[in-house]
Scaffold this active site. Structure first.
Site, PDB file in Angstrom:
ATOM      1  N   THR A 106      39.689  40.056  35.871  1.00 22.88           N
ATOM      2  CA  THR A 106      40.905  39.331  35.521  1.00 22.88           C
ATOM      3  C   THR A 106      41.554  38.785  36.775  1.00 22.88           C
ATOM      4  OG1 THR A 106      42.547  41.103  35.780  1.00 22.88           O
ATOM      5  CG2 THR A 106      41.277  41.063  33.724  1.00 22.88           C
ATOM      6  N   ASP A 107      42.436  37.843  36.602  1.00 21.98           N
ATOM      7  CA  ASP A 107      43.333  37.506  37.694  1.00 21.98           C
ATOM      8  C   ASP A 107      44.401  38.600  37.772  1.00 21.98           C
ATOM      9  OD1 ASP A 107      44.582  36.138  39.763  1.00 21.98           O
ATOM     10  OD2 ASP A 107      44.334  34.191  38.815  1.00 21.98           O
ATOM     11  N   PHE A 108      45.240  38.526  38.772  1.00 22.99           N
ATOM     12  CA  PHE A 108      46.196  39.585  39.110  1.00 22.99           C
ATOM     13  C   PHE A 108      47.085  39.929  37.911  1.00 22.99           C
ATOM     14  CE2 PHE A 108      49.653  41.647  41.281  1.00 22.99           C
ATOM     15  CZ  PHE A 108      49.134  42.143  42.476  1.00 22.99           C
ATOM     16  N   THR A 109      46.924  41.123  37.359  1.00 19.34           N
ATOM     17  CA  THR A 109      47.687  41.673  36.219  1.00 19.34           C
ATOM     18  C   THR A 109      47.606  40.793  34.971  1.00 19.34           C
ATOM     19  OG1 THR A 109      49.857  40.697  36.782  1.00 19.34           O
ATOM     20  CG2 THR A 109      49.306  42.811  37.789  1.00 19.34           C
TER      21      THR A 109
END
Length: 751
Positions: free
Chosen positions: A272-275
């Site tokens: 995933t991208d950040f969070t």
């Protein structure tokens, strides 16, 4: 039965073409020893102790690593703990944003794209991989291949621009550069294609915003670069923050499983991208536990920082919302990536102090950075052939960028060390040493707009504090006065204006993409002196330059060019290198035109003198600088197009040729561009689409013939059933110096 078996293998992420029995047995044995928590730990990317809200329970990151609850982290110490102190000794992946260089910083990707040189782009990634891998990094969150048609979006700086054909070629080159021929070698790193998918189409050009488009547009215009990078062998892909068909990309099973894994055959890991999993809650599709289930079932393997997997999947398993098989499969893919990188054989192979001393910031690396920077520069205007400049007299170097080293690095530089960075002032002084006098004045700050500065005012209304930098408005007149004094003593003025590095990249969207007013005031004062003025533009996006184009003698687009920026710009300004860059993103006349891009669809009421047609009342429809545009210090004359045949059938090959003649006084390179249009089809087609390009070097008065070989593959498109095919009929073939300046012929091609 065989077809069903292949589909099943693709579903579980196994490559049919590249099965590895030894790897499978090793991972089977390892997973047989792992607890549920250790399996979930492999899905957990942690950046630091401050990012452990779910599992920390008062413990630091090192304690969590010892428990085997982190699969991705950075640094040798973390790797030593994972290998020597955790129960199973599973090594960590170490990922970083190596976007346009590691220690040797190259031009931002949008600038490098303007070289149209795949060998140089691949070379930049190869050097980046060699440098990054020497300090332990084995995974880069690059390339970003998002198609971007909106220059307000800050992350346009990080990609290749607006064209799917060129973007595909660049994505392939970057993947090959990072991964080389052997991913297990200690000087290659795993590439990560991002952001999957459609992130470059964020509405209003505002980062993290929503996306909505038809599937036909997805497949025709936005998906090709992702697919090309996957087919080039990229080991991983990163999800995007936006919606795709109304469902967040990170939890979109159609996108990540049905398309990416089943249809495209991808067998690497998805991070995933950040969070991004946590942020699905804001999209309104469930609470943390529910969105973690969506992501797992969609095919996500690694949760970046959010800890939704390790924090909730145990509960979801107990409640029957996920299965052990689903958890095992996503864990297996992470372990496979570590195996392919050779981490199980030698967890410390990427930490090599001796190689770091030998391979980082070498003279050859700096030479490559300068060469790529020179070829990234685009000459936008050259009234009365003011450029190239003579190496004599007095040169005034003016502007907030002129002596700034940090801003030459651009967005997403892997380092903030400016020791090796060359500013424009330094570059001009180095080149003109003993030949001309060089004067300098800052002239202005980047802006005096408090909203753009995003500041808190102090009690003194004239003083603004931003990131511990004081901007004193009382000094504005003094800065301008110093610049005018330097300009009046000079023979020519170099005005280095535009954007600092912080104004482009992630979370750096701008509604107004013009040069700020206080810098324009400085430019006007320079013009008022009556001296020749060259606008040296430093920026991370296309900008609106209508006034500048009408009032400045010359405009040189130099972007943010990396550590050798100043030397590269100076060599172009003073004629040591003839600029050859071509734009890969359209420059609008006004933000009101956005989105504006060359490969747009036709309208039922094209512009004409009749009132009720598609046009603006106040500006032309055309952009200021079109896709593919870029001037040279010489002139290139194009002959008419010649064909080997104009009537074709089936698998025939069309050969379309033009002869290019350098009619000027300088040797130079020209990027010859091929476009095709299908005027009548079952779905409306673009007015033209890039299908090939060729760079040719010509001495003064020299001629060369460039031939493009065209097959039915270049005629294919996605129809309304999303079938990729071509249709019989007439086609327009264009060859020229830009998307707007071409020669044209018509052909007929039957199936």
């Amino acid at each position: 039965m065989k077809k069903q078996l292949i589909i099943i293998l693709l579903l579980i992420g196994v490559s049919v073409a590249a099965q590895n029995p030894e790897m499978d047995k090793f991972i089977d044995d390892l997973m047989g020893k792992m607890t549920l928590e250790e399996k979930l730990g492999q899905l957990n990317l942690a950046s630091g102790a401050g990012n452990l809200p779910v599992i920390s329970d008062g413990e630091g990151k090192e304690d969590i690593i010892r428990k085997g609850l982190i699969g991705v982290s950075g640094g040798r110490k973390s790797q030593e703990i994972a290998v020597n102190e955790s129960r199973l000794g599973i090594p960590l992946l170490y990922g970083r944003d190596i976007i346009h260089g590691s220690a040797t910083i190259f031009p931002i990707p949008l600038a490098m794209a303007c070289t149209w040189d795949m060998d140089l782009i691949e070379k930049s990634a190869r050097i980046a991989a060699i440098e990054a891998s020497a300090v332990g990094i084995n995974w880069t969150y690059s390339p970003m291949v998002d198609i971007a048609r909106d220059p307000r979006w800050g992350r346009i700086a990080e990609g290749a621009g607006e064209d799917p054909f060129l973007g595909s070629k660049i994505g392939e080159a970057l993947v090959k550069g990072y991964q080389g021929d052997d991913l297990s070698a200690n000087n290659t790193i795993m590439a990560c294609v991002k952001h999957f998918a459609l992130y470059g189409a964020s509405e209003a050009g505002r980062d993290y915003n929503t996306v909505d488009m038809s599937r036909l547009t997805m497949f025709q215009d936005y998906f090709p670069p992702y697919k090309a990078a996957i087919e080039a062998g990229a080991g991983s892909a990163m999800t995007s923050f936006n919606l795709v068909d109304g469902i967040p990309a990170t939890g979109n099973k159609w996108l990540l499983n049905d398309l990416l894994r089943e249809q495209w055959g991808f067998n690497g890991l998805v991070v995933t991208d950040f969070t991004a999993i946590n942020e699905m809650m804001h999209h309104g599709v469930g609470d943390l536990q529910e969105v973690a289930v969506l992501a797992l079932k969609a095919g996500v393997n690694i949760d970046m920082v959010g800890q939704s997997f390790i924090g909730t999947l145990g509960t979801s398993l107990a409640e029957g919302k996920v299965t052990q098989e689903e958890i095992d499969q996503v864990c297996r893919v992470v372990l496979e990536a570590k195996y392919k990188l050779g981490l199980f054989d030698d967890p410390f192979k990427y930490f090599d102090a001796k190689r770091a001393k030998k391979d980082i910031l070498t003279p050859n690396n700096k030479t490559a950075a300068r060469e790529i920077a020179k070829r990234s520069i685009v000459l936008l205007r050259n009234n009365k052939n003011i450029l190239p400049l003579k190496k004599e007299g007095t040169i005034a170097v003016i502007g907030p960028l002129a002596n700034s080293r940090i801003d030459m690095l651009g967005t997403w530089a892997n380092t903030k060390d400016t020791t090796h960075v060359v500013s424009l002032l330094r570059g001009v002084k180095d080149l003109l040493k003993g030949k001309a006098e060089v004067l300098y004045a800052k002239g202005a700050d980047f802006t005096t707009d408090p909203y753009l500065l995003n500041v808190n005012r102090t009690n003194n209304k004239n003083v603004v504090v931003r990131d511990s930098v004081i901007v004193d408005h009382n000094k504005t007149e003094l800065l301008l006065k110093e610049a005018i004094e330097a300009a009046e003593k000079s023979d020519v003025i170099l005005a280095h204006l535009g954007e600092p590095r912080a104004w482009s990249g992630e979370a750096a969207s701008r509604a107004d993409i013009s040069i700020p007013e206080n810098q324009i005031n400085l430019l006007k004062a320079m013009i008022k002196t009556g001296k020749p003025v060259v606008l040296v533009l430093g920026n991370g996006r296309p900008m609106t330059l209508t006034w500048e184009n009408s009032n400045v003698d010359a405009i040189l687009e130099t972007w943010h060019l990396g550590i050798e920026a100043g030397h590269a710009i100076a060599e172009v300004l003073f004629g040591d290198y003839n600029p050859s860059g071509k734009l890969t993103a359209t420059f609008p006349r006004h933000v009101g035109q956005i989105p504006v891009y060359y490969n747009h669809k036709k309208t039922g009421r094209p512009k004409s003198d009749f009132k009720f047609t598609t046009k603006y009342l106040d500006i032309p429809n055309t952009p200021l600088y079109p896709f593919g545009y870029g001037l040279s210090y010489t002139n290139f004359d194009y002959s008419e197009i010649t064909l080997n045949k104009s009537q074709l059938k089936g698998d025939d090959m069309l050969q379309a040729s033009v002869t290019i003649t350098n009619t000027g006084d300088y040797a130079g390179e020209e990027i010859v561009q091929l476009y095709i249009n299908d005027p009548i089809a079952s779905v409306s087609r673009a007015v033209k689409e890039l299908k090939g390009f060729n760079k040719v070097h010509l001495k003064p008065q020299e001629s060369k013939t460039v031939t493009f070989k065209i097959t039915p593959n270049e005629l294919k498109f996605f129809n309304s059933d999303l079938k990729y095919d071509w249709e019989s009929g007439d086609f327009n073939i264009y060859i020229g110096t830009s998307s707007a300046q071409v020669k044209e012929v018509k052909i007929n091609w039957l199936k």
